[in-house]
Write a protein that holds these residues in place. Sequence first.
Motif, mmCIF file in Angstrom:
data_model
loop_
_atom_site.group_PDB
_atom_site.id
_atom_site.type_symbol
_atom_site.label_atom_id
_atom_site.label_comp_id
_atom_site.label_asym_id
_atom_site.label_seq_id
_atom_site.Cartn_x
_atom_site.Cartn_y
_atom_site.Cartn_z
ATOM 1 N N VAL A 31 0.752 4.210 -2.719
ATOM 2 C CA VAL A 31 0.593 5.636 -2.391
ATOM 3 C C VAL A 31 1.670 6.462 -3.094
ATOM 4 C CG1 VAL A 31 0.798 7.311 -0.503
ATOM 5 C CG2 VAL A 31 -0.567 5.252 -0.189
ATOM 6 N N VAL A 32 2.906 5.966 -3.014
ATOM 7 C CA VAL A 32 4.020 6.696 -3.640
ATOM 8 C C VAL A 32 3.801 6.800 -5.144
ATOM 9 C CG1 VAL A 32 6.514 6.637 -4.096
ATOM 10 C CG2 VAL A 32 5.644 6.077 -1.811
ATOM 11 N N ILE A 33 3.430 5.676 -5.768
ATOM 12 C CA ILE A 33 3.221 5.674 -7.225
ATOM 13 C C ILE A 33 2.098 6.639 -7.611
ATOM 14 C CG2 ILE A 33 2.375 4.242 -9.170
ATOM 15 C CD1 ILE A 33 5.168 3.452 -8.562
ATOM 16 N N LEU A 34 1.005 6.608 -6.835
ATOM 17 C CA LEU A 34 -0.126 7.481 -7.174
ATOM 18 C C LEU A 34 0.227 8.955 -7.013
ATOM 19 C CD1 LEU A 34 -3.139 5.499 -5.700
ATOM 20 C CD2 LEU A 34 -2.684 5.976 -8.096
ATOM 21 N N LEU A 35 1.116 9.229 -6.057
ATOM 22 C CA LEU A 35 1.529 10.620 -5.863
ATOM 23 C C LEU A 35 2.481 11.080 -6.958
ATOM 24 C CD1 LEU A 35 2.119 10.803 -1.994
ATOM 25 C CD2 LEU A 35 0.382 12.020 -3.304
ATOM 26 N N VAL A 36 3.435 10.204 -7.299
ATOM 27 C CA VAL A 36 4.498 10.594 -8.226
ATOM 28 C C VAL A 36 4.078 10.387 -9.683
ATOM 29 C CG1 VAL A 36 6.889 10.073 -8.897
ATOM 30 C CG2 VAL A 36 6.231 10.062 -6.491
ATOM 31 N N ARG A 37 3.392 9.282 -9.932
ATOM 32 C CA ARG A 37 3.034 8.945 -11.311
ATOM 33 C C ARG A 37 1.623 8.344 -11.316
ATOM 34 N NH1 ARG A 37 6.070 7.862 -16.103
ATOM 35 N NH2 ARG A 37 5.180 6.146 -17.311
ATOM 36 N N PRO A 38 0.613 9.205 -11.286
ATOM 37 C CA PRO A 38 -0.765 8.726 -11.103
ATOM 38 C C PRO A 38 -1.212 7.699 -12.137
ATOM 39 C CG PRO A 38 -0.668 11.104 -10.883
ATOM 40 C CD PRO A 38 0.688 10.675 -11.349
ATOM 41 N N ARG A 39 -0.659 7.715 -13.328
ATOM 42 C CA ARG A 39 -1.112 6.741 -14.335
ATOM 43 C C ARG A 39 -0.469 5.366 -14.155
ATOM 44 N NH1 ARG A 39 2.719 7.824 -19.445
ATOM 45 N NH2 ARG A 39 3.758 9.655 -18.654
ATOM 46 N N GLY A 40 0.359 5.205 -13.125
ATOM 47 C CA GLY A 40 1.000 3.917 -12.876
ATOM 48 C C GLY A 40 2.283 3.754 -13.676
ATOM 49 N N TYR A 85 0.831 -1.202 0.000
ATOM 50 C CA TYR A 85 0.000 0.000 0.000
ATOM 51 C C TYR A 85 0.873 1.263 0.000
ATOM 52 C CZ TYR A 85 -3.147 -3.702 1.250
ATOM 53 O OH TYR A 85 -3.831 -4.894 1.247
ATOM 54 N N LEU A 86 1.999 1.133 0.680
ATOM 55 C CA LEU A 86 2.947 2.259 0.714
ATOM 56 C C LEU A 86 3.445 2.563 -0.700
ATOM 57 C CD1 LEU A 86 3.958 3.761 3.234
ATOM 58 C CD2 LEU A 86 6.033 2.391 3.138
#
Lengths: 342, 448
Positions: A323-332, A319-320
């Motif tokens: 969260v980081v991916i969604l913050l930095v690169r929302p499209r995955g 989950y961590l």
Amino acid sequence: MDAILLQILNGLDKGAAYALIALGLTLIFGTLGVVNFAHGALFMLGAFCAVTVGKLLKYETVKLDPTQTTPWGSPAEIRTPIVEEWFGDFGALMIDYSVPFSILFAIPIMLLLGVLMERGLIRFFYKRPHADQILVTFGLAIVVQEIIKSQFGANPIPQAAPALLAGSADLGAVLGFDPGTVVYPYWRIIYLLFSALIIGIVFAFLQFTTYGMVVRAGMADRETVGLLGINIQKRFTVVFGMAAVVAGLAGVMYTPILPPDYHMGMDFLVLSFVVVVVGGMGSLPGAVAAGFLLGILQSFASMNEVKNILPGIDQIIIYLIAVVILLVRPRGLMGRKGVMES
Amino acid sequence: MSLFDDKFSRRGVLKTGLVGAAAATAPFHFVRGASAADYLNMPKGKSVTFGFNVPQTGAYADEGADELRAYKLAVQHINGEGDGGMLNTFSSKALKGDGVNGKKVEFVTGDTQTKSDAARASAKRMIEKDGAIMITGGSSSGVAIAVQGLCQEAGVIFMAGLTHSNDTTGKDKKANGFRHFFNTEMTGAALAPVLKNNFGTDRTAYHLTADYTWGWSQEGSIKKYTEKLGWKTAAAVRTPLGAGDFSQYITPVLNSGADVLVLNHYGKDMVNSLTQAVQFGLRDKQVNGKDFAIVVPLYSRLMAQGAGKNVQGIYGSTGWHWSLTDEGSKAFVKSFGKAYGFPPSQAAHTCYVQALLYADACQRAGSFAPCDVLKALEGFKFDGMGNGPTEYRAEDHQCFKDVLVVKGKENPTSKFDVLEVVEVTPRAQVEYPADLLGGELGSCNNGA
């Protein structure tokens, strides 16, 4: 080093299950635009295909032995599997190989269930908001798991790997480590190879067949494909069925690793969704890559050395990362530009 | 002349008014208890209602179903139906098969879902809406502690079901709560000598522990007793409840130098971790010239069935087993087997016994008032219930009786025949001082 290698193997193995479920989820989202929270239930239903085949093969004739009694006074029962009575050693072999044998049973069943699910329920929610889709598919998943519980009970039902593959391989000797230091169960290695094969087949189907090409075109621009006179909806229904088969096969082959119970789908569903989000909604390679990546990270986070520094990290690492991916690169990691970014 | 001169003062009237308003707005059951009964839910008709709070859904639903079967059988026997089961062997002859204190026993059920909040809600509903005189059942220590607390506050007796954590009759014990099942302290005391005899004193253990109250309690007890033997502890790793795949926790065991793996897991976690440990070859492994050993401190036969052949040869403890040959066990197995076609589990046994013990205590006390029942149960010594001479210790409301050390059976004759009893550890060996586990009983609550 041997500990690291073992955790990589664990991660790949776990990641293989995540990847197979996430692959189906992404296929459905990419083609139909539906967020399918019942996908974990399909994984569980696949596992119960193996349980059902196992039960059918072990269906027994019961003869009463009046010379012996149970502690509550009724005559003792002598039970013999019917296939053993009919086919002798071949019958015993069929029982031993019931899990691989279940694949033949699971493919048509899961295809049928997938098509029924799509035609009978999901199609009515194509144009509804994602929240509605999540609610109805989640509700469906609960209904399915309660049906399974009523039929099979709440306890896990063990499914043995074939006796020949029940042991462990000493990879230490092969890889240049001390013998006995890198031991890994044969069935987990087979699961990993099987997953790679299924992923390869799905990609080859989409990449190298005309049918797959049309599906990919439909994923990119559904309207234009429709204007060309192709019934893309029909193909998407088949894709839904295919995703169900992939999830089902993942479930069948996972049964010797994790004795199936009615709740196993839910256990995997949430993690698989995180995998899809990290990989990029609608990206098939992203789902596979993220599945393996998160599987490996989760395994490393469970090492004592890591847990001693960061207690509980094994339970939140996935989950961590999400969260980081969604913050930095929302499209995955490998998502299409614009998806989830607006 | 003032209205408030001699007899009334303004302050007095205000005080009276406030008290009156408080009484009028008080919860209904307080008022009812104060004005119409000596205790909460005092039965007034020809029947009395027991509340069976068991997991009917969730991971322990099968265990809950077995508990409910046992309770139904107990109610039949108390009311004089069926063959009487353990009432025929129970040392107390107070119950005559005509109900309790002249009242027929009826029951209501609740679903704990093996969740503390759901279990408290269902117990509360049975007490407040259904008029349950007592609450019994459950298959988890977390749930037992939560429901025990609720029963203490409400003022009814709680006869715990399957709960094995020390805390239930240790730091979280309550005057209104009673436990027949054994605990992790007793498991440690019973298992240690068997482990010594089979594996020696020079061993290194690696613990995998379910990360909640029961897991911590079990790990602590096993460490305490094995370290007394001279065993070392290589590591004690906490695993999340319901982890499913334990491979990432099992692989570090391979090269840890440990030669014993202790699985402080119960239920589904036990089935999964044991299955996977065997798949990783731990049962067949040799470390430091010794055969690697796996220990499952708390066995459940229902769960052991789920692990299949993987339990074979693996030691653990259990509260009771249907293969026991004492008269009480035989009577119970016969009744249960006749009614349902298969033998009872340890959960069924402890719940059946708890229902009979409660009914017997009410009969002996001549009352259903919790404080009277409590007095009848405290220090009560009995026999004929399947675990030899037993006592409900007054100081902590914990039953002391023989504990079984069992081993996964190598050649099972049926799907129920998965465990074999290797030792019946006598009660004296598992007894401990009442203050060892801490906590305060407090005073009993009649709910009125």
